[in-house]
Design a protein around this motif. Structure first.
Motif, PDB file in Angstrom:
ATOM      1  N   LEU B 210       0.832  -1.199   0.000  1.00  0.00           N
ATOM      2  CA  LEU B 210       0.000   0.000   0.000  1.00  0.00           C
ATOM      3  C   LEU B 210       0.872   1.257   0.000  1.00  0.00           C
ATOM      4  N   LEU B 211       1.955   1.203   0.782  1.00  0.00           N
ATOM      5  CA  LEU B 211       2.859   2.350   0.863  1.00  0.00           C
ATOM      6  C   LEU B 211       3.427   2.676  -0.522  1.00  0.00           C
ATOM      7  N   VAL B 212       3.930   1.632  -1.175  1.00  0.00           N
ATOM      8  CA  VAL B 212       4.529   1.816  -2.495  1.00  0.00           C
ATOM      9  C   VAL B 212       3.489   2.351  -3.472  1.00  0.00           C
ATOM     10  N   GLU B 213       2.301   1.748  -3.412  1.00  0.00           N
ATOM     11  CA  GLU B 213       1.264   2.135  -4.363  1.00  0.00           C
ATOM     12  C   GLU B 213       0.879   3.597  -4.172  1.00  0.00           C
ATOM     13  N   LEU B 214       0.744   4.020  -2.901  1.00  0.00           N
ATOM     14  CA  LEU B 214       0.330   5.401  -2.653  1.00  0.00           C
ATOM     15  C   LEU B 214       1.416   6.382  -3.090  1.00  0.00           C
ATOM     16  N   PHE B 215       2.676   6.023  -2.827  1.00  0.00           N
ATOM     17  CA  PHE B 215       3.765   6.901  -3.247  1.00  0.00           C
ATOM     18  C   PHE B 215       3.758   7.081  -4.766  1.00  0.00           C
ATOM     19  N   LEU B 216       3.690   5.941  -5.475  1.00  0.00           N
ATOM     20  CA  LEU B 216       3.706   6.023  -6.945  1.00  0.00           C
ATOM     21  C   LEU B 216       2.487   6.769  -7.447  1.00  0.00           C
ATOM     22  N   LEU B 217       1.333   6.473  -6.825  1.00  0.00           N
ATOM     23  CA  LEU B 217       0.096   7.095  -7.272  1.00  0.00           C
ATOM     24  C   LEU B 217       0.161   8.607  -7.098  1.00  0.00           C
ATOM     25  N   LEU B 218       0.718   9.047  -5.966  1.00  0.00           N
ATOM     26  CA  LEU B 218       0.802  10.486  -5.728  1.00  0.00           C
ATOM     27  C   LEU B 218       1.724  11.134  -6.762  1.00  0.00           C
ATOM     28  N   ALA B 219       2.858  10.474  -7.025  1.00  0.00           N
ATOM     29  CA  ALA B 219       3.797  11.027  -8.010  1.00  0.00           C
ATOM     30  C   ALA B 219       3.126  11.153  -9.380  1.00  0.00           C
ATOM     31  N   PHE B 220       2.383  10.122  -9.784  1.00  0.00           N
ATOM     32  CA  PHE B 220       1.731  10.164 -11.103  1.00  0.00           C
ATOM     33  C   PHE B 220       0.545  11.129 -11.093  1.00  0.00           C
ATOM     34  N   LEU B 263      -0.017   1.261 -13.504  1.00  0.00           N
ATOM     35  CA  LEU B 263       0.152   1.016 -12.072  1.00  0.00           C
ATOM     36  C   LEU B 263      -1.015   0.202 -11.532  1.00  0.00           C
ATOM     37  N   GLU B 264      -2.228   0.668 -11.844  1.00  0.00           N
ATOM     38  CA  GLU B 264      -3.400   0.049 -11.238  1.00  0.00           C
ATOM     39  C   GLU B 264      -3.720  -1.302 -11.857  1.00  0.00           C
ATOM     40  N   ALA B 265      -3.524  -1.409 -13.184  1.00  0.00           N
ATOM     41  CA  ALA B 265      -3.938  -2.647 -13.837  1.00  0.00           C
ATOM     42  C   ALA B 265      -2.859  -3.719 -13.737  1.00  0.00           C
ATOM     43  N   LEU B 266      -1.608  -3.315 -13.935  1.00  0.00           N
ATOM     44  CA  LEU B 266      -0.562  -4.321 -14.040  1.00  0.00           C
ATOM     45  C   LEU B 266       0.086  -4.601 -12.690  1.00  0.00           C
ATOM     46  N   LEU B 267       0.438  -3.558 -11.943  1.00  0.00           N
ATOM     47  CA  LEU B 267       1.219  -3.763 -10.730  1.00  0.00           C
ATOM     48  C   LEU B 267       0.353  -4.064  -9.511  1.00  0.00           C
ATOM     49  N   PHE B 268      -0.767  -3.362  -9.382  1.00  0.00           N
ATOM     50  CA  PHE B 268      -1.575  -3.538  -8.172  1.00  0.00           C
ATOM     51  C   PHE B 268      -3.025  -3.837  -8.547  1.00  0.00           C
ATOM     52  N   PRO B 269      -3.295  -4.971  -9.165  1.00  0.00           N
ATOM     53  CA  PRO B 269      -4.692  -5.232  -9.546  1.00  0.00           C
ATOM     54  C   PRO B 269      -5.543  -5.479  -8.300  1.00  0.00           C
ATOM     55  N   GLY B 270      -6.722  -4.872  -8.307  1.00  0.00           N
ATOM     56  CA  GLY B 270      -7.691  -5.154  -7.247  1.00  0.00           C
ATOM     57  C   GLY B 270      -7.265  -4.687  -5.873  1.00  0.00           C
ATOM     58  N   GLY B 271      -6.445  -3.630  -5.793  1.00  0.00           N
ATOM     59  CA  GLY B 271      -6.035  -3.124  -4.490  1.00  0.00           C
ATOM     60  C   GLY B 271      -7.140  -2.299  -3.854  1.00  0.00           C
ATOM     61  N   PRO B 272      -6.896  -1.851  -2.612  1.00  0.00           N
ATOM     62  CA  PRO B 272      -7.905  -1.049  -1.927  1.00  0.00           C
ATOM     63  C   PRO B 272      -7.952   0.403  -2.422  1.00  0.00           C
ATOM     64  N   VAL B 273      -7.050   0.744  -3.349  1.00  0.00           N
ATOM     65  CA  VAL B 273      -6.931   2.139  -3.747  1.00  0.00           C
ATOM     66  C   VAL B 273      -8.014   2.542  -4.745  1.00  0.00           C
ATOM     67  N   GLY B 274      -8.699   1.550  -5.330  1.00  0.00           N
ATOM     68  CA  GLY B 274      -9.730   1.842  -6.327  1.00  0.00           C
ATOM     69  C   GLY B 274     -10.764   2.836  -5.828  1.00  0.00           C
ATOM     70  N   THR B 275     -11.220   2.629  -4.579  1.00  0.00           N
ATOM     71  CA  THR B 275     -12.222   3.529  -4.008  1.00  0.00           C
ATOM     72  C   THR B 275     -11.675   4.943  -3.900  1.00  0.00           C
ATOM     73  N   LEU B 276     -10.412   5.025  -3.461  1.00  0.00           N
ATOM     74  CA  LEU B 276      -9.763   6.328  -3.341  1.00  0.00           C
ATOM     75  C   LEU B 276      -9.743   7.031  -4.695  1.00  0.00           C
ATOM     76  N   LEU B 277      -9.434   6.256  -5.741  1.00  0.00           N
ATOM     77  CA  LEU B 277      -9.384   6.829  -7.082  1.00  0.00           C
ATOM     78  C   LEU B 277     -10.751   7.349  -7.502  1.00  0.00           C
ATOM     79  N   LEU B 278     -11.795   6.597  -7.136  1.00  0.00           N
ATOM     80  CA  LEU B 278     -13.145   7.040  -7.498  1.00  0.00           C
ATOM     81  C   LEU B 278     -13.475   8.370  -6.834  1.00  0.00           C
ATOM     82  N   TRP B 279     -13.105   8.490  -5.544  1.00  0.00           N
ATOM     83  CA  TRP B 279     -13.347   9.768  -4.862  1.00  0.00           C
ATOM     84  C   TRP B 279     -12.579  10.891  -5.538  1.00  0.00           C
ATOM     85  N   ALA B 280     -11.301  10.583  -5.865  1.00  0.00           N
ATOM     86  CA  ALA B 280     -10.472  11.613  -6.499  1.00  0.00           C
ATOM     87  C   ALA B 280     -11.084  12.016  -7.832  1.00  0.00           C
ATOM     88  N   ALA B 281     -11.592  11.033  -8.580  1.00  0.00           N
ATOM     89  CA  ALA B 281     -12.203  11.322  -9.875  1.00  0.00           C
ATOM     90  C   ALA B 281     -13.412  12.232  -9.693  1.00  0.00           C
TER      91      ALA B 281
END
Lengths: 203, 510
Positions: B210-220, B263-281
């Protein structure tokens, strides 16, 4: 692999100091912040390589005693990139200094917009306050004169006084009105200056 | 065929080098070189797309090293499709900038640096689409950013330096976050090859993941201008020269979006971050478009719609279904083209009238009918009037949202509809003020200056209308080609979510 806390602490310190400087308004400080931040992150990458070891790729040591070469290669790349960006920022600092005589980053358009709107509101308020004050002043004067008029004894004197008083009153009111108009006009002008509908030119 | 994969990266770099070498001496040759390089790029990416679509992902191993050791470039359907679109768009922008520089008789010196910076940026964009290695992705980002720093502060005027300061510092922040993420990834897994990471991330503890995913997600997300970190964009883009803004709007945010796809499809499929992305969207869609409605400057209005419409793509990723991802890819293709053409049209308006503020513009409909059509068509396309591609993209995303169901996706569907409506309102406001109403009474001197400018541009802008018209037509062509295109995006999304084709192609079947 043993973890040494000193490099991690140093890198935390560098990143924290860099971030603090990055939040400054002066571009030169931002530049210093970028350099510190870059060094902190580079150090972090270097520590991910694990224990120190013998030089790799030269064939002088067994593979399990070599240092991990990949983080070193990555840090080299990152250092070169940081160098380029630093040079660019430095030229930007210089340019800002040439243009404005300072390297402070000015507010963005939205900020200026909000500030102008606030200033407009303040000015409007001040105009209204001024107007109310003049109204009050005129009323006061009128009341004063009326009081004076009531005190006058004989009829002929009273008539003469009243005429003179009326003239004086009118003159004072005229003067007051003129003053008020001038003040309001000045306020309006300042307001118009603050309005600046396009916001395109720099302040 | 694998030898073709590095071409979209190498060719612009080579062209940039040649241009720097010949300097300002052969100006006509400079234009020819850029256009030639980008045209070849377009052909190569189209060939790549055709190949990849038939035979699955292709891998080029740079320097002949095996994948976990060396860096590899990977072309699959998604990256090839993005590459084709970006090449087509940049070719048009390049033609525009070449013609406009010749028209204006600009100083030779700035032009000498404009094209190399532009080409280095395109090489970075192509590298970001193709790379199969996270550190190489960082290098690609830095390439495109350093090109964009130069373009954004082009000429070094006060407003551009100010805008450049915001932009540069934000970009640096995201780069630093990315580097920290890379350090964590390397420490945790011992590799940076995307395909190998896709395998090894499965073994990590959920917290580290989760840490890695959030860091990468924030950078992107900073690159893609998604809501909490989108404030820099509308402030820095409008001041840049028109071709630069156009290509930034078309490509740079989409590179961030593309990285999030991966990131979302290949590296972290089905992670808990999907909901976060929906809110951000949700927040990106609504807040962006509300910003657009409030603007009186065309370029700023367009920058806000750009932020807002990134939300559509994030919505598709957040839904994490094939339909959602396919809709997002389709929307990315559409948005690259349409947003770029709108910014180019804004550049044309600025050349014609000397301003892009709707308070000062007026009567463009009668004064410049062709320009009006060129603004109207992509503006309607952007706001999603049927049967244009903006409508098709939004329809796909809304259908995907309804398929998933649930409170948040339904709320997102509603937000998507509201955003579409408000976008229409924002562009209609511009249309009504700048194009439809009577010409504005201007001060004497300004009218004279405007007249002069008009005469000058009337004499030599026909060349500029060519590339803009081509882009607008490309935007319309997505409607005609909607069938093949949407089935292609569906296959791309399928391949992306299946993950195995990519991993097998890179690592071998073993």
């Amino acid at each position: 692999m043993t973890i040494s806390l000193v490099p991690l602490a140093v890198c935390g310190l560098l990143v924290a100091a860099g971030m603090t400087l990055l939040l400054e308004r002066s571009l030169a400080r931002v530049l210093a912040g970028v350099i510190l931040l870059g060094n902190g992150v580079n150090l972090l990458i270097l520590t991910t390589g694990g224990d120190a070891g013998d030089p790799p790729l030269l064939g002088r040591a067994e593979p399990d005693q070599m240092a991990d070469p990949l983080p070193q290669a990555m840090v080299l790349t990152a250092i070169v990139i940081t160098l380029g960006v630093t040079a660019f920022l430095l030229s930007m600092v210089h340019r800002a200094w040439q243009l404005r005589g300072s390297d402070e980053v000015s507010d963005d358009t939205e900020d200026r917009w909000v500030r102008l709107r606030a200033r407009r509101g303040q000015l409007g308020e001040r105009v209204r306050a001024r107007q109310a004050e003049y109204d009050r002043l005129v009323a006061e004067q009128r009341a004063e004169l009326h009081a004076e008029l009531r005190d006058e004894p004989t009829r002929g004197e009273r008539m003469a006084h009243r005429r003179a008083d009326r003239r004086r009153l009118k003159a004072r009111q005229r003067e007051a009105r003129k003053q008020m108009r001038r003040a309001i006009r000045a306020e309006r002008e300042r307001q118009a200056l603050a309005l600046d509908p396009e916001l395109e030119g720099d302040e | 065929m694998e030898a073709l994969i590095p071409v979209p990266v190498l060719l612009p770099l080579l062209a940039a080098g040649i241009k720097l070498a010949i300097g300002a001496r052969l100006r006509h040759l400079q234009g020819v070189i850029s256009i030639f390089a980008l045209a070849v790029n377009l052909v190569v990416s189209a060939v790549l797309l055709a190949q990849v679509d038939q035979h699955g992902p292709m891998v080029a191993r740079i320097g002949g090293w095996e994948t976990p050791i060396g860096i590899s470039l990977v072309a699959d359907r998604l990256s090839a499709l993005m590459l084709v679109t970006s090449s087509a768009v940049t070719l048009c922008v390049m033609v525009y900038s070449v013609v406009s520089a010749y028209d204006r008789q600009e100083d030779v010196a700035p032009m000498a640096i404009f094209h190399p910076a532009f080409l280095v940026m395109l090489a970075g964009v192509a590298n970001a689409f193709l790379t199969g290695d996270l550190f190489n992705l960082f290098v690609a980002f830095e390439m495109l950013l350093s090109g964009s720093y130069v373009l954004l502060t082009f000429g070094g005027t006060q407003s551009r330096i100010r805008a450049g300061a915001t932009y540069t510092v934000m970009a640096l922040m995201s780069s630093m976050l990315f580097l920290i993420a890379l350090a964590i990834v390397y420490a945790a897994t011992g590799t940076l090859s995307i395909a190998q990471l896709a395998v090894r991330f499965a073994d990590l503890t959920p917290q580290v993941k989760l840490l890695v995913e959030l860091f990468l997600l924030l950078a992107f997300a900073i690159k893609a201008a998604i809501f909490p970190v989108s404030g820099w964009l509308p402030d820095s883009y409008p001041t840049a020269p028109a071709p630069a803004t156009a290509v930034f709007a078309g490509l740079l945010t989409k590179v961030g979006v593309y990285a999030i796809f991966r990131l979302e499809a290949l590296l972290f499929p089905g992670g808990p971050v999907g909901t976060l992305l929906l809110w951000a969207a949700l927040a990106t869609l609504l807040l962006g478009v509300l910003g657009a409605v409030a603007q009186t400057d065309i370029k700023r209005m367009l920058s806000f719609t750009l932020v807002s419409h990134v939300g559509y793509m994030v919505m598709g990723v957040g839904l994490a279904t094939v339909a959602g991802l396919a809709g997002a890819v389709f929307y990315a293709v559409h948005h690259m083209t349409v947003q770029t053409s709108l910014f180019l049209v804004a550049g044309l308006i600025e050349r014609r009238s000397g301003t892009t503020s709707v308070n000062r513009l007026g009567g463009l409909m009668r004064k410049a009918p062709l320009l009006s059509v060129l603004f109207f068509v992509p503006a309607m396309n952007l706001s999603g009037i049927p049967p244009m591609s903006g409508f098709l993209g939004k329809l796909a995303l809304i259908q995907a949202g309804l398929e998933v169901g649930g409170a948040l996706p339904i709320a997102l569907v509603a937000a998507a509809l509201v955003t579409s409506l408000l976008t229409l309102y924002a562009v209609a406001k511009v249309w009504g003020k700048a194009f439809w109403r009577e010409p504005q009474g201007e001060g004497e001197s300004r009218a004279d200056a405007g007249e002069e400018q008009m005469e000058r541009s009337a004499a030599n802008t026909p060349g500029l209308y060519g590339p803009v018209t081509a882009l607008v037509m490309l935007g319309l062509a997505y409607t005609v080609l909607a069938g093949p295109l949407s089935s292609l995006t569906e296959r791309a999304a399928d391949e992306l979510l299946a993950r195995q084709p990519y991993i097998t192609a890179v690592l071998g079947s073993g």
